[in-house]
Design a protein around this motif. Structure first.
Motif, PDB file in Angstrom:
ATOM      1  N   VAL A   7      25.275  30.886  34.016  1.00 19.74           N
ATOM      2  CA  VAL A   7      26.417  30.624  35.496  1.00 19.74           C
ATOM      3  C   VAL A   7      25.790  29.758  36.104  1.00 19.74           C
ATOM      4  O   VAL A   7      26.365  28.573  36.663  1.00 19.74           O
ATOM      5  N   GLU A  28      15.095  28.856  40.864  1.00 20.13           N
ATOM      6  CA  GLU A  28      14.879  30.209  39.845  1.00 20.13           C
ATOM      7  C   GLU A  28      13.602  30.784  39.834  1.00 20.13           C
ATOM      8  O   GLU A  28      12.600  30.622  40.423  1.00 20.13           O
ATOM      9  N   LYS A  29      13.803  32.241  39.860  1.00 16.06           N
ATOM     10  CA  LYS A  29      12.574  32.972  40.742  1.00 16.06           C
ATOM     11  C   LYS A  29      11.551  33.672  39.810  1.00 16.06           C
ATOM     12  O   LYS A  29      10.150  33.354  39.551  1.00 16.06           O
ATOM     13  N   HIS A  36      16.800  36.513  32.603  1.00 14.88           N
ATOM     14  CA  HIS A  36      17.897  37.768  32.821  1.00 14.88           C
ATOM     15  C   HIS A  36      18.596  38.233  31.927  1.00 14.88           C
ATOM     16  O   HIS A  36      18.735  37.667  30.724  1.00 14.88           O
ATOM     17  N   GLN A  37      19.880  38.507  31.989  1.00 14.94           N
ATOM     18  CA  GLN A  37      21.179  38.967  31.333  1.00 14.94           C
ATOM     19  C   GLN A  37      21.219  37.057  30.275  1.00 14.94           C
ATOM     20  O   GLN A  37      21.097  37.810  29.216  1.00 14.94           O
ATOM     21  N   THR A  38      21.116  36.894  30.221  1.00 15.88           N
ATOM     22  CA  THR A  38      21.447  35.132  29.147  1.00 15.88           C
ATOM     23  C   THR A  38      20.838  35.483  27.973  1.00 15.88           C
ATOM     24  O   THR A  38      20.738  35.074  26.978  1.00 15.88           O
ATOM     25  N   ASN A  41      20.879  39.011  25.782  1.00 11.41           N
ATOM     26  CA  ASN A  41      22.528  39.468  25.756  1.00 11.41           C
ATOM     27  C   ASN A  41      22.783  39.474  24.433  1.00 11.41           C
ATOM     28  O   ASN A  41      21.730  39.310  23.179  1.00 11.41           O
ATOM     29  N   VAL A  44      27.141  36.752  21.256  1.00 13.11           N
ATOM     30  CA  VAL A  44      28.070  36.697  20.418  1.00 13.11           C
ATOM     31  C   VAL A  44      28.990  35.468  21.288  1.00 13.11           C
ATOM     32  O   VAL A  44      28.537  35.591  22.430  1.00 13.11           O
ATOM     33  N   VAL A 169      13.830  33.285  46.069  1.00 11.96           N
ATOM     34  CA  VAL A 169      14.076  33.027  47.453  1.00 11.96           C
ATOM     35  C   VAL A 169      14.574  34.142  48.093  1.00 11.96           C
ATOM     36  O   VAL A 169      14.794  35.622  47.972  1.00 11.96           O
ATOM     37  N   ALA A 371      29.997  38.145  37.233  1.00 15.30           N
ATOM     38  CA  ALA A 371      29.384  37.379  35.918  1.00 15.30           C
ATOM     39  C   ALA A 371      29.629  38.559  35.492  1.00 15.30           C
ATOM     40  O   ALA A 371      28.589  37.886  34.273  1.00 15.30           O
ATOM     41  N   ALA A 375      30.864  35.905  30.707  1.00 14.92           N
ATOM     42  CA  ALA A 375      30.223  35.157  31.149  1.00 14.92           C
ATOM     43  C   ALA A 375      29.567  33.774  30.649  1.00 14.92           C
ATOM     44  O   ALA A 375      29.942  33.208  30.857  1.00 14.92           O
ATOM     45  N   THR A 377      29.848  32.950  27.144  1.00 15.14           N
ATOM     46  CA  THR A 377      30.663  32.637  26.724  1.00 15.14           C
ATOM     47  C   THR A 377      31.233  31.236  27.573  1.00 15.14           C
ATOM     48  O   THR A 377      31.342  30.551  27.668  1.00 15.14           O
TER      49      THR A 377
HETATM   50  C1  LIG Z   1      23.278  43.961  26.733  1.00 11.13           C
HETATM   51  C2  LIG Z   1      23.925  42.068  27.054  1.00 11.13           C
HETATM   52  C3  LIG Z   1      25.044  42.114  26.149  1.00 11.13           C
HETATM   53  C4  LIG Z   1      26.035  40.854  26.585  1.00 11.13           C
HETATM   54  N1  LIG Z   1      26.578  40.221  25.778  1.00 11.13           N
HETATM   55  C5  LIG Z   1      27.623  38.935  26.232  1.00 11.13           C
HETATM   56  C6  LIG Z   1      27.948  38.526  24.454  1.00 11.13           C
HETATM   57  O1  LIG Z   1      27.857  38.693  23.428  1.00 11.13           O
HETATM   58  N2  LIG Z   1      28.320  37.358  25.163  1.00 11.13           N
HETATM   59  C7  LIG Z   1      28.865  36.616  26.214  1.00 11.13           C
HETATM   60  O2  LIG Z   1      29.167  35.785  25.630  1.00 11.13           O
HETATM   61  N3  LIG Z   1      27.955  37.269  27.120  1.00 11.13           N
HETATM   62  C8  LIG Z   1      27.449  38.552  27.181  1.00 11.13           C
HETATM   63  N4  LIG Z   1      27.046  39.204  28.435  1.00 11.13           N
HETATM   64  C9  LIG Z   1      27.163  38.997  29.463  1.00 11.13           C
HETATM   65  C10 LIG Z   1      26.771  37.627  29.956  1.00 11.13           C
HETATM   66  O3  LIG Z   1      25.064  37.819  29.193  1.00 11.13           O
HETATM   67  C11 LIG Z   1      26.109  37.189  31.656  1.00 11.13           C
HETATM   68  O4  LIG Z   1      27.486  37.743  31.724  1.00 11.13           O
HETATM   69  C12 LIG Z   1      25.718  35.751  32.306  1.00 11.13           C
HETATM   70  O5  LIG Z   1      24.412  35.878  30.928  1.00 11.13           O
HETATM   71  C13 LIG Z   1      25.446  36.053  33.785  1.00 11.13           C
HETATM   72  O6  LIG Z   1      24.629  35.192  33.758  1.00 11.13           O
HETATM   73  P1  LIG Z   1      24.432  34.624  34.810  1.00 11.13           P
HETATM   74  O7  LIG Z   1      23.568  32.842  35.112  1.00 11.13           O
HETATM   75  O8  LIG Z   1      25.166  34.728  35.935  1.00 11.13           O
HETATM   76  O9  LIG Z   1      23.258  35.895  35.093  1.00 11.13           O
HETATM   77  P2  LIG Z   1      21.342  35.576  34.884  1.00 11.13           P
HETATM   78  O10 LIG Z   1      20.815  35.416  32.997  1.00 11.13           O
HETATM   79  O11 LIG Z   1      21.397  37.306  34.961  1.00 11.13           O
HETATM   80  O12 LIG Z   1      20.706  34.852  36.089  1.00 11.13           O
HETATM   81  C14 LIG Z   1      20.288  35.135  37.374  1.00 11.13           C
HETATM   82  C15 LIG Z   1      19.761  34.286  37.885  1.00 11.13           C
HETATM   83  O13 LIG Z   1      19.162  34.127  38.836  1.00 11.13           O
HETATM   84  C16 LIG Z   1      17.060  34.784  38.740  1.00 11.13           C
HETATM   85  N5  LIG Z   1      17.120  35.140  40.335  1.00 11.13           N
HETATM   86  C17 LIG Z   1      17.826  36.399  40.532  1.00 11.13           C
HETATM   87  N6  LIG Z   1      17.276  36.250  41.752  1.00 11.13           N
HETATM   88  C18 LIG Z   1      17.081  35.374  42.811  1.00 11.13           C
HETATM   89  C19 LIG Z   1      15.822  34.844  43.670  1.00 11.13           C
HETATM   90  N7  LIG Z   1      16.203  36.107  45.250  1.00 11.13           N
HETATM   91  N8  LIG Z   1      15.455  33.679  43.369  1.00 11.13           N
HETATM   92  C20 LIG Z   1      15.781  32.930  42.566  1.00 11.13           C
HETATM   93  N9  LIG Z   1      16.575  33.636  41.995  1.00 11.13           N
HETATM   94  C21 LIG Z   1      16.570  34.460  41.434  1.00 11.13           C
HETATM   95  C22 LIG Z   1      17.186  35.673  38.020  1.00 11.13           C
HETATM   96  O14 LIG Z   1      15.912  35.809  37.923  1.00 11.13           O
HETATM   97  C23 LIG Z   1      18.550  35.154  36.929  1.00 11.13           C
HETATM   98  O15 LIG Z   1      17.321  34.401  35.975  1.00 11.13           O
HETATM   99  C24 LIG Z   1      26.256  40.090  28.167  1.00 11.13           C
HETATM  100  C25 LIG Z   1      25.572  41.171  29.186  1.00 11.13           C
HETATM  101  C26 LIG Z   1      24.109  41.766  28.665  1.00 11.13           C
HETATM  102  C27 LIG Z   1      23.627  42.548  29.743  1.00 11.13           C
END
Ligand SMILES: Cc1cc2nc3c(=O)[nH]c(=O)nc-3n(C[C@H](O)[C@H](O)[C@H](O)COP(=O)(O)OP(=O)(O)OC[C@H]3O[C@@H](n4cnc5c(N)ncnc54)[C@H](O)[C@@H]3O)c2cc1C
Length: 396
Positions: A7, A28-29, A36-38, A41, A44, A169, A371, A375, A377
């Protein structure tokens, strides 16, 4: 941009694309992107079937999936539109499946079809059900590859754009016209901040003196892998009919783009925001979650589901029984523990799960506070939305 998940990277990419004069830095930390989540997962590409017609979720999923597939095609990222079936194993599930079909049609999901046992046997020969909803537009992809490509493109758009890892951060030092975003390596000066910190988005918002209207309560999702011959029993994706109250519950079978077959995930309260072992525990994270009244209200509301999910964590027999509802010929030897993912679940003070995307804009910052799936997809559409909010808020 705080956070190098899909995201944050998609939002930075969209901002960099539409404002070439703006210098963008993603912090990115971790020592890698999408850790992490990305990176944990199901991989799909969702079709947008489940979401409430007219919701931001439904609209961004539809727009995002189209753009994601185009993006993957353009940049040679392996993906496949393999389709999935949602299997009704009992007649009592047929009305819920009918509603799902109507919901999907209202959301414009293409090619939806109710199918019966003879057609189910052609698509998934080892699955057993009284009927199924065939969703041909569902696909699979490697979201980490998408994130890495986005980073490469951000760096390429302007040679002053940065995507930096190992930059946690820890504090915001705010001034009238700029903010020093302090990392363990020192400050980074910026006019504007966007928070896409996933599991830590509420903590990062608090660093910016914003009391978020929701809190992140982490939920662990355990996956299993199917061994050897059993993996041949799943061709693509097989899902149960979801409970509309908790659509993310219900283990499913997924073929990954790497070719393995995963089943899961479940959803149990996580004692650590980024704990990828079943025994991981953080006093701070647990205290943060448990002192929030919304967590207790959530537990009270859904205690029955919670106990069932925990029972399946503790008993392989119960887990296998749940899998056998979809594929009766599986047995305990076919299944071994697989990866773990942690969901950043936003919960309101009243204990309700926030199921739509939530973005807050204040002064010189924008915070993405929820998100959830889909999120990944929808990431490019969410990124475009964040770009629009940031453009307006910051007057870019
Ligand atoms: C088990 C599971 C299955 C899923 N399956 C699907 C799927 O099949 N299809 C789909 O579309 N979605 C799926 N999702 C949802 C999707 O993976 C998430 O909604 C999406 O990856 C969120 O992205 P993000 O960037 O918000 O979060 P993240 O990928 O978690 O990224 C956040 C980033 O912020 C960084 N961060 C945090 N704090 C700090 C800080 N203080 N300083 C610097 N960096 C920091 C973290 O290290 C991390 O890398 C799934 C989620 C889960 C958990």
């Amino acid at each position: 941009m705080v956070g190098g998940g899909i995201v944050g990277l998609a939002s930075a990419y969209k901002i960099a694309l539409s404002h070439p004069a703006v210098r963008v830095a993603v912090l990115e930390k971790e020592d890698r992107l999408a850790g992490h989540q990305t990176g944990h997962n199901s991989g799909v590409i969702h079709s947008g079937l489940y979401y409430k017609p007219g919701s931001t979720m439904a609209a961004t999923c539809a727009a995002g999936r189209k753009e994601l597939i185009e993006f993957a095609r353009t940049h040679g990222i392996p993906h496949e539109i393999c389709g999935k079936i949602i299997l009704a194993t009992h007649e009592s599930e047929l009305s819920a499946m009918e509603r799902l079909l109507q919901n999907g049609q209202q959301n414009g999901v293409e090619g939806l079809e109710l199918i019966w046992p003879d057609r189910i046997a052609e698509i998934e020969p080892f699955a057993s059900g009284v009927a199924a909803l065939h969703v041909p537009s569902t696909g699979i992809i490697d979201f980490v590859r998408v994130a890495q490509k986005l980073a490469e493109l951000i760096r390429g758009i302007g040679n002053q754009n940065r995507v930096l890892t190992s930059q946690e951060v820890i504090h915001f030092d705010k001034h009238d016209f700029y903010t020093n975003v302090v990392t363990q390596n020192g400050p980074v000066s910026t006019r504007y901040v966007v928070n896409c910190a996933g599991l830590h988005c509420d903590s990062v918002a608090r660093m910016d003196n914003i009391e978020p209207p929701v809190r992140i309560v982490p939920f662990r999702g355990d996956y299993c892998d199917l061994n050897g011959q059993a993996a041949g029993k799943v061709r693509n994706l097989i899902y149960p009919v979801p409970d509309p109250a908790l659509p993310f519950l219900g283990v499913h079978f997924t073929r990954t783009i790497g070719g393995s077959i995963e089943c899961g995930p479940n959803a149990v309260f996580a004692f650590k925001r980024e704990g990828y072992r079943r025994t991981d525990f953080s006093l701070r994270d647990t205290w943060e979650s448990l002192r929030y009244p919304g967590t207790w209200k959530l537990f009270l509301r859904h205690w029955r589901y919670g106990l069932q999910e925990y029972a399946r964590v503790l008993s392989k027999k119960l887990l296998v029984r749940q899998l056998q509802r979809l594929i009766p010929s599986l047995d305990a030897e076919d299944v071994r523990p697989g990866k773990i993912g942690i969901r950043a679940q936003a919960v309101t003070p009243k204990g309700k799960l926030v199921d739509d995307f939530q973005i807050e804009a204040r002064d010189n910052s924008v915070h993405v506070l929820n998100a959830p799936s889909p999120a990944a997809t929808a990431s490019l559409a969410i990124g475009e939305h964040v770009n629009k909010v940031a453009t307006k808020q910051f007057g870019l």
